[in-house]
Design an enzyme around this catalytic site. Structure first.
Site, PDB file in Angstrom:
ATOM      1  N   LYS A 133     123.121  12.211 -14.833  1.00 29.87           N
ATOM      2  CA  LYS A 133     123.338  11.271 -13.734  1.00 29.87           C
ATOM      3  C   LYS A 133     124.349  10.234 -14.192  1.00 29.87           C
ATOM      4  CE  LYS A 133     120.963   7.803 -10.948  1.00 29.87           C
ATOM      5  NZ  LYS A 133     119.667   7.309 -10.472  1.00 29.87           N
ATOM      6  N   LYS A 149     124.363  14.823 -10.867  1.00 27.29           N
ATOM      7  CA  LYS A 149     124.476  13.823  -9.806  1.00 27.29           C
ATOM      8  C   LYS A 149     125.532  12.796 -10.163  1.00 27.29           C
ATOM      9  CE  LYS A 149     121.950  10.046  -7.807  1.00 27.29           C
ATOM     10  NZ  LYS A 149     120.843   9.161  -7.900  1.00 27.29           N
TER      11      LYS A 149
END
Ligand code: PBG
Length: 306
Positions: free
Chosen positions: A175, A229
């Site tokens: 992320k 992400k």
């Protein structure tokens, strides 16, 4: 390499109260739903063939330790208890993090008052409590999104200790500290009060090998699904992750990616439906098994020719 409805996960923001459906200015078509309104909304979601949802809670009040996050009577456990009996086949995934619940907006407990120094031991203990509270309410899967070291391992241990062996973990493994999360933070009121998330989220300029290391660590700690992400600007990372790992691979088509497309489409600058399908196809081509997207309902509608 084509999108299928069963790959889609629809995120929802849940708030306290009744009869509430607060539109999100920067995410047209999305709302903060009170539980009763969310139940109405989910009828449509289910009819469209979407099999999974991801829940984010907006607490009644925020404090430095994010107390509502691990409260069995908190907004997310309450939502799960209402959704489960009404939609027994819907897979309920919960985001396990503190930033929606803390007054400072950071994803962990801070060691000091005005500096972004995370107290990791305390943070992991609270993540474990959040996961167990969600599991106790009936969550099928928990998804730790704070990018704290060993978060998957500590959650797995706590779930097992409490008898929740069947509750799976989706790690937000790679992320990035991204400007694409802006609209989400507006929706959840989780913009950091000071500092930023660069000390715990990844540097967009890091090599893809660093992302692979993060993913490998999550797998070693017991993650059932791993994630990259954001999605659009990180297709290379998705592809490399696909080549290297066998675990189900999720990609998170985040809030800012949604807002960009919606804004351009609403202005008539692009064909929103066509662009959406092109983007979804790119995620599939790169190797995604699961696509978390605020466009999930739109995509399902297009797939069904509605
Ligand atoms: C919580 C969390 C965030 C998102 C998912 N979980 C916000 C953040 O890290 O700032 C972002 C999702 C999105 O932008 O759609 N840590």
């Amino acid at each position: 390499m084509r999108l299928k409805t069963k790959m889609l996960v629809m995120p929802y923001f849940v708030i306290h109260g009744e009869g509430k459906r607060e539109p999100l200015a920067s995410m047209p078509g999305h709302f903060r739903f009170s539980i009763d309104e969310l139940l109405k909304e989910l009828r449509e979601t289910e009819q469209l063939g979407i099999k999974s949802i991801l829940l984010f809670g907006i607490p009644r009040a925020k404090d430095p330790c994010g107390q509502e996050a691990y409260d069995d009577a908190g907004i997310v456990p309450a939502a799960i208890r209402a959704i489960k009996p009404a939609f027994p086949k819907m897979k309920i995934i919960t985001d396990v993090c503190l930033c929606e619940y803390t007054s400072h907006g950071h994803c962990g407990i801070l060691a000091g008052a005005k500096k972004v120094k995370i107290n990791l031991v305390k943070t992991l203990e609270l993540y474990a409590r959040i996961a167990v509270a969600n599991a106790r309410a009936g969550a099928d899967e928990v998804a730790p999104s704070g990018m704290m070291k060993k978060q998957v391992a500590s959650i797995r241990r706590a779930l097992d200790k409490n008898g929740f062996h069947n509750v799976t973990i989706m790690g937000y493994s790679a992320k990035y500290a991204s400007a694409f999360y802006g609209p989400f933070r507006e929706a959840a009121g989780s913009t950091p009060a000071f500092g930023d998330r660069t000390s715990y989220q990844m540097d967009p300029a890091a090599t893809y090998q660093e992302a692979l290391k993060e993913i490998a660590a999550d797998i070693a700690e017991g993650a059932d699904t791993v994630m990259v992400k954001p999605a659009l600007a990180y297709l290379d990372v998705i592809r490399e992750a696909r080549r290297k790992f066998r675990k189900p691979l999720a990609v998170y088509n985040v809030s800012g990616e949604y807002s960009m497309l919606k804004a351009a489409a609403e202005n008539g600058w692009i064909d929103g439906d066509k662009l959406l399908m092109e983007i979804m196809t790119a995620f599939c081509r790169a190797g995604a098994d699961i696509i978390i997207s605020y466009h999930a309902k739109d995509a399902a509608r297009i797939l069904h020719g509605k």
